[in-house]
Enzyme design. Structure first.
Site, PDB file in Angstrom:
ATOM      1  N   CYS A   1       0.860  -1.359  -0.131  1.00 11.78           N
ATOM      2  CA  CYS A   1      -0.137  -0.087   0.047  1.00 11.78           C
ATOM      3  C   CYS A   1       0.769   1.227  -0.003  1.00 11.78           C
ATOM      4  O   CYS A   1       1.594   1.614  -1.085  1.00 11.78           O
ATOM      5  CB  CYS A   1      -0.961   0.020   1.181  1.00 11.78           C
ATOM      6  SG  CYS A   1      -2.234   1.408   1.036  1.00 11.78           S
TER       7      CYS A   1
ATOM      8  N   HIS B   1      -3.971  -4.753   0.652  1.00 12.19           N
ATOM      9  CA  HIS B   1      -3.497  -5.367   2.026  1.00 12.19           C
ATOM     10  C   HIS B   1      -3.482  -6.811   2.301  1.00 12.19           C
ATOM     11  O   HIS B   1      -4.351  -7.353   2.803  1.00 12.19           O
ATOM     12  CB  HIS B   1      -3.950  -4.605   3.254  1.00 12.19           C
ATOM     13  CG  HIS B   1      -3.691  -3.167   3.286  1.00 12.19           C
ATOM     14  ND1 HIS B   1      -2.534  -2.626   4.209  1.00 12.19           N
ATOM     15  CD2 HIS B   1      -4.174  -2.149   2.876  1.00 12.19           C
ATOM     16  CE1 HIS B   1      -2.770  -1.452   3.954  1.00 12.19           C
ATOM     17  NE2 HIS B   1      -3.431  -0.875   3.210  1.00 12.19           N
TER      18      HIS B   1
ATOM     19  N   GLU C   1      -1.744  -8.622   4.218  1.00 12.26           N
ATOM     20  CA  GLU C   1      -1.678  -8.912   5.600  1.00 12.26           C
ATOM     21  C   GLU C   1      -2.911  -8.909   6.364  1.00 12.26           C
ATOM     22  O   GLU C   1      -3.028  -9.463   7.392  1.00 12.26           O
ATOM     23  CB  GLU C   1      -0.753  -7.990   6.303  1.00 12.26           C
ATOM     24  CG  GLU C   1      -1.080  -6.550   6.850  1.00 12.26           C
ATOM     25  CD  GLU C   1      -1.308  -5.440   5.622  1.00 12.26           C
ATOM     26  OE1 GLU C   1      -1.400  -4.498   5.886  1.00 12.26           O
ATOM     27  OE2 GLU C   1      -1.079  -6.066   4.549  1.00 12.26           O
TER      28      GLU C   1
END
Length: 173
Positions: free
Chosen positions: A37, A141, A143
């Site tokens: 990002c 994202h 994660e």
């Protein structure tokens, strides 16, 4: 270095300085890099690229790139460049991702190539074009929700494998 757009939002100089230090170290040492990002945006600017400072006001007809909660929910589809690393990890030419950004890459930085796009034409992934190292930037994202997302796990596993390989090669010198 540009004049701030009216809808730029908050600027965090300490974070910017930290990103530059990390990029200088990774680039200078040829380390594997996974830029997520804001990290992808910083990498692009560090390489001489530019940013769209506010998607909604600068790109008429843009899809929604700030999905809100739940943050790990897939909100839009990407088209992937055939033969790219992200396409090989995804196992095909498209991918669903979450989205939490109001800025985006405009002009690509030196040595980067776009490898994923949204329906409105924004670049959502870049890969390094030369140098022979593993270096990828993604606008979403991975994660968030990686436990339930095969692509996110594959991306992190590939990054860890590249870092392990780089580390092993460094010990032999």
């Amino acid at each position: 270095g540009r004049e701030p757009h009216a809808k730029l939002g908050s600027v965090h100089p300490l974070r910017d300085e930290t990103e530059v230090l990390v990029l200088e170290a990774a680039e200078g040492r040829g380390l594997p890099l996974l830029a997520i990002c804001y990290g992808m945006q910083a990498w692009n600017v560090w390489r001489g690229g530019t940013l769209i400072q506010d998607i909604a006001s600068e790109l008429p007809g843009a899809i929604k790139h700030e999905q809100g909660a739940p943050r790990d929910r897939h909100s839009h589809r990407l088209s992937l460049q055939e033969g790219s690393l992200v396409e090989s990890l995804a196992g095909g030419g498209s991918l669903l991702v979450n989205s939490h950004h109001h800025q985006a890459l405009e002009l690509l930085g030196q040595g980067l190539r776009a490898t994923a796009w949204t329906a409105d034409g924004l670049v959502e992934a870049v890969e390094e074009t030369g140098g022979g190292r593993w270096a990828v930037g993604v606008q979403w994202h991975p994660e968030l929700g990686w436990e339930r997302d095969d692509f996110s796990r594959a991306l992190f596993e590939a990054f860890v494998a590249a870092a392990r390989e780089n580390s092993a090669a460094g010990r032999e010198d």
